[in-house]
Design a protein around this motif. Structure first.
Motif, PDB file in Angstrom:
ATOM      1  N   ALA A 909       0.843  -1.200   0.000  1.00 32.05           N
ATOM      2  CA  ALA A 909       0.000   0.000   0.000  1.00 32.05           C
ATOM      3  C   ALA A 909       0.881   1.253   0.000  1.00 32.05           C
ATOM      4  N   GLU A 910       1.977   1.167   0.751  1.00 30.20           N
ATOM      5  CA  GLU A 910       2.889   2.327   0.799  1.00 30.20           C
ATOM      6  C   GLU A 910       3.449   2.625  -0.588  1.00 30.20           C
ATOM      7  N   ARG A 911       3.872   1.559  -1.298  1.00 28.29           N
ATOM      8  CA  ARG A 911       4.429   1.763  -2.637  1.00 28.29           C
ATOM      9  C   ARG A 911       3.424   2.422  -3.583  1.00 28.29           C
ATOM     10  N   VAL A 912       2.163   1.952  -3.455  1.00 26.00           N
ATOM     11  CA  VAL A 912       1.125   2.516  -4.323  1.00 26.00           C
ATOM     12  C   VAL A 912       0.954   4.003  -3.998  1.00 26.00           C
ATOM     13  N   ALA A 913       0.959   4.333  -2.702  1.00 27.70           N
ATOM     14  CA  ALA A 913       0.773   5.736  -2.298  1.00 27.70           C
ATOM     15  C   ALA A 913       1.877   6.605  -2.908  1.00 27.70           C
ATOM     16  N   VAL A 914       3.112   6.099  -2.873  1.00 30.85           N
ATOM     17  CA  VAL A 914       4.238   6.860  -3.437  1.00 30.85           C
ATOM     18  C   VAL A 914       4.012   7.090  -4.930  1.00 30.85           C
ATOM     19  N   ALA A 915       3.614   5.998  -5.637  1.00 26.49           N
ATOM     20  CA  ALA A 915       3.400   6.115  -7.088  1.00 26.49           C
ATOM     21  C   ALA A 915       2.325   7.165  -7.394  1.00 26.49           C
ATOM     22  N   LEU A 916       1.247   7.162  -6.580  1.00 22.00           N
ATOM     23  CA  LEU A 916       0.171   8.120  -6.824  1.00 22.00           C
ATOM     24  C   LEU A 916       0.679   9.546  -6.666  1.00 22.00           C
ATOM     25  N   MET A 917       1.509   9.739  -5.628  1.00 16.44           N
ATOM     26  CA  MET A 917       1.961  11.106  -5.372  1.00 16.44           C
ATOM     27  C   MET A 917       2.999  11.524  -6.404  1.00 16.44           C
ATOM     28  N   GLU A 918       3.968  10.607  -6.694  1.00 12.17           N
ATOM     29  CA  GLU A 918       5.086  11.011  -7.563  1.00 12.17           C
ATOM     30  C   GLU A 918       4.725  10.904  -9.039  1.00 12.17           C
ATOM     31  N   LYS A 919       4.302   9.660  -9.459  1.00 13.14           N
ATOM     32  CA  LYS A 919       4.005   9.479 -10.886  1.00 13.14           C
ATOM     33  C   LYS A 919       2.712  10.205 -11.267  1.00 13.14           C
ATOM     34  N   GLY A 920       1.704  10.022 -10.398  1.00 15.03           N
ATOM     35  CA  GLY A 920       0.390  10.547 -10.770  1.00 15.03           C
ATOM     36  C   GLY A 920       0.211  12.003 -10.393  1.00 15.03           C
ATOM     37  N   ARG A 921       1.135  12.522  -9.521  1.00 14.55           N
ATOM     38  CA  ARG A 921       1.061  13.900  -9.031  1.00 14.55           C
ATOM     39  C   ARG A 921      -0.355  14.238  -8.568  1.00 14.55           C
ATOM     40  N   LEU A 922      -0.973  13.314  -7.770  1.00  9.82           N
ATOM     41  CA  LEU A 922      -2.346  13.518  -7.334  1.00  9.82           C
ATOM     42  C   LEU A 922      -2.388  14.347  -6.071  1.00  9.82           C
ATOM     43  N   TYR A 943      -5.872   0.341  -0.177  1.00 12.01           N
ATOM     44  CA  TYR A 943      -5.240   0.970   1.000  1.00 12.01           C
ATOM     45  C   TYR A 943      -4.185   1.991   0.585  1.00 12.01           C
ATOM     46  N   GLY A 944      -3.512   1.775  -0.563  1.00  9.95           N
ATOM     47  CA  GLY A 944      -2.556   2.768  -1.087  1.00  9.95           C
ATOM     48  C   GLY A 944      -3.239   4.115  -1.299  1.00  9.95           C
ATOM     49  N   CYS A 945      -4.467   4.060  -1.856  1.00  6.18           N
ATOM     50  CA  CYS A 945      -5.197   5.314  -2.076  1.00  6.18           C
ATOM     51  C   CYS A 945      -5.487   6.006  -0.743  1.00  6.18           C
ATOM     52  N   LEU A 946      -5.934   5.200   0.265  1.00  6.90           N
ATOM     53  CA  LEU A 946      -6.233   5.805   1.566  1.00  6.90           C
ATOM     54  C   LEU A 946      -4.962   6.438   2.156  1.00  6.90           C
ATOM     55  N   TYR A 947      -3.794   5.740   2.017  1.00  6.13           N
ATOM     56  CA  TYR A 947      -2.535   6.264   2.549  1.00  6.13           C
ATOM     57  C   TYR A 947      -2.193   7.598   1.886  1.00  6.13           C
ATOM     58  N   PRO A1016       8.520   0.961  -7.487  1.00 12.96           N
ATOM     59  CA  PRO A1016       9.766   1.110  -6.699  1.00 12.96           C
ATOM     60  C   PRO A1016       9.496   0.927  -5.204  1.00 12.96           C
ATOM     61  N   ARG A1017      10.461   0.334  -4.486  1.00 10.96           N
ATOM     62  CA  ARG A1017      10.273   0.115  -3.048  1.00 10.96           C
ATOM     63  C   ARG A1017      10.572   1.422  -2.331  1.00 10.96           C
ATOM     64  N   LYS A1018       9.554   2.268  -2.208  1.00 10.95           N
ATOM     65  CA  LYS A1018       9.763   3.531  -1.505  1.00 10.95           C
ATOM     66  C   LYS A1018       8.716   3.688  -0.441  1.00 10.95           C
ATOM     67  N   LYS A1019       9.024   4.509   0.574  1.00  8.95           N
ATOM     68  CA  LYS A1019       8.050   4.794   1.628  1.00  8.95           C
ATOM     69  C   LYS A1019       7.522   6.192   1.403  1.00  8.95           C
ATOM     70  N   PRO A1021       6.438   9.928   2.448  1.00 12.34           N
ATOM     71  CA  PRO A1021       6.915  10.792   3.534  1.00 12.34           C
ATOM     72  C   PRO A1021       6.011  10.697   4.758  1.00 12.34           C
ATOM     73  N   GLN A1022       4.671  10.757   4.555  1.00 13.37           N
ATOM     74  CA  GLN A1022       3.810  10.496   5.717  1.00 13.37           C
ATOM     75  C   GLN A1022       2.499   9.916   5.196  1.00 13.37           C
ATOM     76  N   ILE A1023       1.765   9.247   6.133  1.00 12.26           N
ATOM     77  CA  ILE A1023       0.490   8.652   5.740  1.00 12.26           C
ATOM     78  C   ILE A1023      -0.601   9.651   6.079  1.00 12.26           C
ATOM     79  N   TYR A1024      -1.559   9.817   5.082  1.00  9.23           N
ATOM     80  CA  TYR A1024      -2.579  10.857   5.217  1.00  9.23           C
ATOM     81  C   TYR A1024      -3.540  10.568   6.366  1.00  9.23           C
ATOM     82  N   LYS A1025      -3.848  11.594   7.164  1.00 14.29           N
ATOM     83  CA  LYS A1025      -4.810  11.510   8.269  1.00 14.29           C
ATOM     84  C   LYS A1025      -5.981  12.432   7.917  1.00 14.29           C
ATOM     85  N   PRO A1026      -7.198  11.887   7.688  1.00 11.17           N
ATOM     86  CA  PRO A1026      -8.334  12.777   7.377  1.00 11.17           C
ATOM     87  C   PRO A1026      -8.660  13.638   8.588  1.00 11.17           C
ATOM     88  N   PRO A1027      -9.018  14.931   8.363  1.00 12.75           N
ATOM     89  CA  PRO A1027      -9.316  15.820   9.497  1.00 12.75           C
ATOM     90  C   PRO A1027     -10.565  15.373  10.262  1.00 12.75           C
TER      91      PRO A1027
END
Length: 1454
Positions: A909-922, A943-947, A1016-1019, A1021-1027
């Motif tokens: 899930a962490e890897r997916v989150a990284v891809a979304l932020m870096e590759k997808g610039r979401l 779970y990557g999306c939630l992260y 890529p095996r990356k972590k 920076p932080q996991i999103y916390k909904p307000p």
């Protein structure tokens, strides 16, 4: 006495128009009768001065309706309303008395019967067999051989009262009163509180107050002339045989012909006598079993002889009589499945027949078993077959003489008769009766010794047997027997034989006369001058009169004298009577004119037989004598009738021992009468008129119609062009408490579709205008496919049976339920609503509770209540139990394809989150579409999306083989959900952008597509916390059964609450395992795959339903292997298992598959539980240890994906039976199992913890009581928060998610499920000790059909339809412009397609009181079904309207 003016001449269509214009029916509607020409008089042309009006002209008149109702205004006392009826206007009662003795000077011999036309015809031609008529119970009751010259008007006869109650009895007014009160609806109690809808009552047809009533006096029984005393009359028939056999041995007895018309053999009286003796001796002395003689005197023996071998039959018949055995002549069975053969077998069994006599040639032709013996036919007893012309027949010793006794009351022979329903009875005829009958016939026909007679009829029964086998021997006559096979080749053969042999008498049916007319042109040198009598055996058929006329017309020039034709009187014209068909339909005789179309011309069938007493009695109920102008059943008392039905004492008493009584109830005679099953009346000059047979009687809405008359009308519609050999069958079937008329015809091989529909519509119009009755079903079958009676006629009861079983295979069908079903309940009127206060008070007064229920309270929270967010739970598990396996994904072989522990899932899930932020610039809050096959990738990317703080939308991937239909749905969800990115696998990514995809959608408009195969095996920076917990967690998109794509918004709080509810209900802990065989894309399926394991920590064994297509036992194998206690599946999975594994439970047991571990198996559904499926599943797998209590269902919908779920604790699901008719009125009425109209409903699992349910009125939004069907509303922390759609329809659906009651508890916010259901408090107790409330789901509100003011659920109609025929695989219904459309999938050959139309129409009428407008027969798989196994009826409707279904057949019911 007044004289009645008569028209001057009777015309016959056949005489005027060319003979070819009409084909005779190759059958009558009574199965034994092959029928012949169509009836004439009523089809007669218009005005008398037109020379050759022809059928066309007649028909056009029918269609324009020019003269159909012209006489409706005339009253019953004016016969027919003719111009000169003034003279007849004096009271009809007077006429009735004139009936028997008025002489009308010189007016020609035509009888007219009168009329008021307001409804159709009754009459029904009965077993007319002898001469002009006889029936099987009564051997020839009437013959018309003596010249009679009187002529007279016919009086008017009364109808039957509507219900068969004697008109003048005191009962009827009482009953009438009772009926009237029943028709007034009772006032429901508590008027001011609530309104109850009353049962739909079928309309009871009220008798028309203007219908004609009988006005004549009561008839007097009629005596025939006494039997003359004949000197040297033999004491028995066998004595006569002995006399002629010994004194005139060379005298010819019987001549047999071959198919070319050549004489094969002439049997002399000497030969008959010696051969019969030989056979008698052999039967008694040479047949034995275990040293006991096989046969003893009085035993019954079957005679099985073909129609072309009269000689062997005659020998066998008299051989049996000489041996004191009882012959039972039957037809030769040709195949195991002959029409009616089973019934014949029943007769043989009940008569105790063990031996069958036949000829060598016939025996060789019978079907054989492997052993070489004759097969035992279906339903037959085991028989020994004895060949009568073989070497086993031996000469008796000199001292042996057959016992010749005087005629006694012992049984001589048994003749079989087939009833209307097709059952076969044996009529026993005693030696006395046989002798008396020969005496009566000899006297009536004036037979003299040595005459020659030509017989075309079947010599095994009826007139053929009476004249050609019995009476002929009595008078040493010479019989020329014409086989049916010769008639088929050469219809003139009988006339040629009359000419060659100078025959004095001929016995024929009207068909034979008609056929010879069509063939007569080639023969110039034929003379019929030798004939002194031409006996027409079916003289009472509606077409017989025109055959006689036409025949006389043609052959008068060849020496045929007019007075020869037997149903006729003198001076060449058969004495006719023109009767109003409308009057007849009410059982009343009314004289009419021939100009009208709706009249029936009948001819008399002669005078009462010598030595007999005849009367006419009411058909139903007590046998009261009829009025003189009333049609009834003819009864005969004479020494020559049959004496009983063999082995059926009850029926015998009814038929052979009737005691007719007068109006006052006094018996008219001490002699018992036999009912002939002929319907008729006694006309002037004591002549007997027959208007029909009971076998052909069809009573529709209280009026009587005769099948033969309907056949005749149908035949008159351009018969030559269309109906194959005139083969038409007419019968009635009972649908919705009334008889409905069915017409089946064989169409000519060259007929086109166009021809057939034109013919069908014209027949319908003709029958409607002449009989004023609607035809329920008109079916056309290919030539030669209807079941045949022995001599080629149509076997009616078998045809009817096939029609009802759906085995007729018609090539065209026209149903007219709209026109002929008139007794449907009145449409329901919606009643005015009652106010809220009355509603509540009403519920209190009636002791009903407001229907509401709730699951367990969830306020006492568990230890992990601090985790509101799913992403937090997963991180916590990754730290606390990193190696605990959460998911096992199985492949088709049943081995683990991939698995995921808490840590593995977290890392991916962490890897997916990284891809979304870096590759997808979401950005946070962006929507992401997850397009994956069922598997662990889907869960990890969720779970990557939630992260990453994105909102995931799970989407079913397109099907590579079916991109054209599946890809647009993917595209639509991506667009509607406003997804800015698609996550998927490399394979699917290629597919989305492939050439094939370009054909289906615009591939350029896809958002960014990322594949997650090698990340890529990356972590992050932080996991999103909904307000806040109210923020959107994910979108759940699903296509509803009505075909609407609906996405719902699930907040973090709702997601967490959903998981907690399921955890509590199913007692899920990390040590548990559950098996899931569901699709993971929406609803509860998604929650169980992606959310629950992470929340509760249990292990989920994931079985993708698609894999079951290659290995059906995959899911059950997994359940057994992992010893799973809780499992989930869908209906489609359950169906695959029941169909695919139903027969293999033994094999599964050998593989050690056991289901005894399963405590609950839950079917995830958004519909009414499918009881039949769950029960058959439980039954089939009981052998593998599945507990009968294990299977249950769940219920969820768009607003709340999990409302009910059985879980592990709590009482078993209950089943109730409700009255389906009450449900249509939104009422719930419990009934006993198996009671009519009962519908089983199963509870949809237990209500989940934290869920509250109430039943509300969808229109007024008020709460409802227990006994009401209403919309299910739900309030729960895991309700979805709203629809997510782009089209700005939120406003429309806003109240689906937050709505309040209009009164009562007006504070709680509810979500409307859109499903109808009800709550019931059961006797069971919950875990909490409270009485358990069960929720029953009845169906989706959007799908209900509003018809006739009532609410129908498609599934109920579909269930009835599927049950109606074995070849219906699936069914779906919907409405289209107020018409009910039924689509059925045909699993079978296409020739069965049209069989389904009448069955579907009838079952929906019977069970739902609805008329089906359109029946569409399609191939299997056409009805679209979604992933949950639910029918997509709206897609189907769109396909139907766009003409995309490619149906096998579409029937539009008229």
């Amino acid at each position: 006495e007044r004289k009645m003016p008569m028209p001057s001449k009777r015309r016959s269509v056949l005489v005027q128009s060319s003979v070819e214009a009409c084909t005779p029916p190759d059958t009558s509607s009574a199965s034994e009768d092959e029928g012949s020409l169509r009836r004439q008089g009523r089809l007669a042309a218009s005005a008398p001065h037109q020379a050759h009006p022809g059928v066309e002209h007649w028909f056009n008149r029918v269609i324009q309706g020019s003269s159909t109702s012209s006489s409706a205004s005339s009253t019953s006392s004016h016969p027919g309303g003719r111009p000169h009826a003034a003279a007849a206007a004096s009271a009809a009662a007077m006429l009735a008395d004139l009936m028997a003795h008025t002489q009308l000077g010189s007016s020609p011999k035509t009888l007219l019967l009168g009329n008021t036309v307001e409804s159709a015809l009754w009459t029904s031609v009965l077993h007319l067999s002898l001469t002009s008529i006889g029936c099987r119970n009564v051997l020839a009751p009437c013959l018309s051989y003596s010249p009679i010259s009187a002529n007279c008007p016919l009086p008017t006869l009364p109808p039957y009262p509507s219900a068969g109650v004697p008109v003048n009895s005191r009962v009827s007014s009482k009953i009438q009163q009772l009926l009237n009160t029943l028709k007034r609806p009772k006032r429901p109690p508590l008027r001011e509180f609530f309104l109850d809808d009353f049962e739909e009552l079928l309309d009871v047809q009220q008798p028309d107050p203007n219908q004609p009533k009988p006005e004549g006096v009561q008839m007097r029984p009629l005596e025939g002339e006494p039997l003359g005393v004949v000197t040297n009359w033999p004491p028995s028939l066998l004595a006569a045989l002995q006399r002629w056999g010994t004194t005139q041995p060379k005298s010819p007895c019987l001549t047999a012909l071959d198919n070319a018309g050549k004489v094969i053999y002439t049997l002399t009286y000497g030969k008959l006598w010696t051969r019969s003796q030989k056979l008698a001796y052999t039967l008694l002395n040479k047949l034995s079993s275990r040293n006991e003689p096989l046969l003893r005197p009085g035993d019954r023996v079957a005679l099985v002889f073909p129609n072309n071998d009269p000689v062997m039959f005659m020998v066998a018949f008299y051989g049996c009589l000489l041996a004191e055995l009882v012959p039972v002549p039957i037809e030769v069975p040709l195949t195991r499945k002959d029409a009616g053969s089973q019934q014949i077998g029943f007769l043989l069994g009940s008569c105790g027949v063990t031996l069958a006599l036949t000829t060598d040639a016939c025996q060789k032709g019978l079907p054989k078993a492997q052993t070489g013996e004759v097969v035992t036919f279906k339903g037959w007893p085991r028989l020994l077959w004895f060949v009568t012309d073989g070497k086993h027949v031996v000469k008796p010793p000199k001292e042996w003489h057959p016992p010749l006794r005087d005629a006694t009351n012992e049984t001589a022979y048994i003749e079989y008769k087939t009833s209307k329903e097709g059952s076969t009875m044996g009529i026993t005829v005693s030696h006395e009766a046989m002798l008396a009958h020969c005496h009566a016939l000899t006297q009536a026909c004036g037979y003299t010794e040595g005459e020659t007679i030509t017989n075309v009829l079947d010599f095994k029964r009826d007139a053929g047997l009476w004249h050609g086998v019995l009476t002929s021997i009595m008078n040493r006559m010479h019989v020329i027997s014409i086989p049916y096979s010769l008639m088929k080749v050469n219809p003139l053969s009988w006339i040629q034989k009359v000419h060659t042999f100078k025959a004095r008498v001929a016995v024929v049916k009207s068909r034979d006369m008609h056929w010879s007319l069509l063939a007569q042109r080639d023969q110039r040198d034929i003379s019929l001058s030798s004939l002194r009598m031409l006996i027409v055996a079916d003289g009472a058929n509606p077409w017989s009169i025109s055959s006689c006329d036409a025949f006389l017309n043609v052959f008068q020039s060849r020496g045929l004298r007019p007075e020869v034709i037997c149903p006729s009187a003198t001076d060449g014209r058969s004495r006719g009577a023109v009767l109003s068909m409308s009057g007849l339909s009410h059982g009343v005789i009314r004289v009419d004119t021939e100009e009208k179309l709706s009249v029936l011309t009948v001819q008399d069938v002669g005078q009462v037989m010598p030595g007999a007493l005849v009367c006419v009695v009411r058909v139903e109920g007590t046998p009261y004598l009829c009025h003189t102008d009333e049609v009834g059943e003819i009864c005969v008392s004479s020494g020559s009738t049959g004496i009983s039905y063999f082995g059926l004492p009850g029926m015998t008493k009814n038929v052979f021992e009737t005691i007719p009584v007068t109006v006052l109830g006094a018996p008219i005679s001490d002699r018992p009468f036999t009912r002939t099953s002929l319907l008729g009346f006694i006309g002037p000059d004591n002549l007997v008129f027959v208007v029909g047979k009971l076998d052909g009687l069809m009573v529709v809405s209280g009026r009587r119609h005769n099948a033969d008359d309907v056949v005749a009308t149908a035949l008159a519609v351009e018969p030559m062009k269309f109906v194959y050999r005139g083969r038409i069958a007419v019968f009635s079937v009972s649908v919705l408490h009334d008889e409905r008329i069915v017409v089946v015809a064989e169409q000519r091989p060259d007929a086109s579709e166009e021809d057939s529909f034109q013919w069908m519509s014209r027949v319908l119009q003709a029958i409607d205008s002449i009989h004023q009755v609607g035809v329920y079903c008109l079916a056309l079958v290919p030539a030669n496919t209807l079941p045949k009676a022995p001599l080629g006629g149509i076997h009616i009861s078998e045809t009817k049976q096939r029609f009802l079983e759906g085995a007729l295979h018609p090539c065209n069908v026209l149903m007219c339920p709209h026109t002929c079903v008139t007794n449907l309940p009145k449409p329901r009127q919606k009643q005015p609503e009652v106010g809220p206060a009355s509603m509540i008070v009403g519920n209190l007064v009636a002791g009903k509770r407001i229907a509401q229920a709730c699951g367990r309270d969830v306020t006492q929270l568990e230890d992990n209540d601090q985790f509101l967010y799913m992403q937090d739970v997963l991180q916590w598990r990754a730290q606390a139990t990193p190696d605990h396996t959460l998911f096992l994904l199985l492949n088709a072989k049943g081995t683990v394809a991939s698995s995921a522990s808490c840590l593995q899932l977290h890392k991916r899930a962490e890897r997916v989150a990284v891809a979304l932020m870096e590759k997808g610039r979401l950005n946070t809050g962006d929507h992401v579409a997850l397009v994956y096959p069922p598997g662990i990738d889907l869960i990890a990317t969720f779970y990557g999306c939630l992260y990453a703080g994105c909102v995931p939308v799970t989407v079913r991937p397109p099907h590579p083989q079916n991109l054209a239909t599946t890809l647009p749905t993917v595209k639509m969800i991506v667009e509607v959900s406003k997804s800015v990115c698609i996550l998927t696998t490399q394979a699917i990514m290629k597919l989305l952008k492939s050439k094939e995809a370009m054909a289906a959608v615009d591939v350029k408009t896809w958002p960014t597509v990322l594949d997650t195969d090698d990340l890529p095996r990356k972590k992050p920076p932080q996991i999103y916390k909904p307000p806040t917990p109210e923020m959107l967690a994910y979108l759940d998109f699903s296509v509803s059964t009505t075909g609407i794509l609906a996405g719902v918004k699930m907040s973090h709080a709702a997601t967490s609450a959903l998981c907690r509810s399921i955890k509590l209900q199913c007692e899920l802990y990390p040590s548990r395992q559950i098996a899931i065989c569901l699709d993971p894309y929406c609803g509860l399926g998604f929650a169980l795959w992606c959310l629950c394991s992470v929340y509760s920590g249990h292990q989920s064994i994931l079985v993708p339903p698609l894999e079951l297509e290659s290995n059906v036992s995959l899911w059950l194998g997994a359940v057994s292997h992992y010893k799973v206690r809780v499992t989930f599946c869908s209906y489609s999975v359950m169906e695959m298992c029941t169909k695919g594994l139903g027969s293999q439970t033994e094999a599964l047991r050998m593989r050690n598959i056991s289901l005894s571990c399963v405590r609950t198996c839950m079917v995830v559904a958004e519909e009414r539980p499918r009881i039949a499926l769950t029960q058959s599943f439980s039954k089939i797998f009981k052998d593998l240890g599945l507990s009968p209590r294990a299977v249950s269902t769940t219920f969820g919908c768009r607003v709340n994906v999990a409302i009910c779920l059985q879980g592990t604790a709590g009482p078993d699901p209950t089943t109730v039976y409700v009255d389906m008719r009450a449900l249509r009125h939104d009422r719930v009425r419990l009934v006993e199992r198996g009671s009519p109209h009962s519908l089983p409903l199963m509870e949809s699992g237990k209500i989940l913890p934290g869920v509250k349910v109430i039943i509300a009125n969808p229109e007024t939004k008020g709460p409802l009581g227990d006994s009401h069907l209403g919309e299910i509303w739900v309030s729960s922390p895991h309700n979805a928060t709203g629809y997510y759609t782009v089209y700005g329809e939120e406003a429309l659906h806003a109240d689906h998610f937050n709505t309040k009651l209009s009164f009562g508890d007006t504070q709680t916010v509810w979500a409307r499920t859109g499903y109808l259901g009800f709550l019931r408090r059961t006797e069971l107790t919950d875990a909490s000790g409270e009485r358990h409330d069960a929720l029953y789901v009845v169906g989706s509100l959007d799908e209900t059909l509003e018809l006739r003011g009532m609410r129908y659920h498609p599934i109920d109609i579909e269930t009835s339809v599927i049950r109606s025929h074995k070849s219906i695989a699936e069914c779906a219904v919907f409405t289209w412009t107020n018409l009910l459309v039924v689509v059925v999938e045909l699993e079978g050959s296409e020739q069965e397609a049209l069989d389904l139309v009448p069955l579907v129409t009838s079952v929906v009428l019977e069970e739902h009181y609805l008329i089906v407008g359109v029946v569409v027969v399609v191939d299997p798989g056409v009805i679209p079904i979604n992933s949950r196994g639910e029918k997509q009826r709206m897609h189907l409707r769109d396909g139907f309207l766009a003409d995309q279904l490619d149906p096998i057949y579409v029937a539009y019911n008229m």
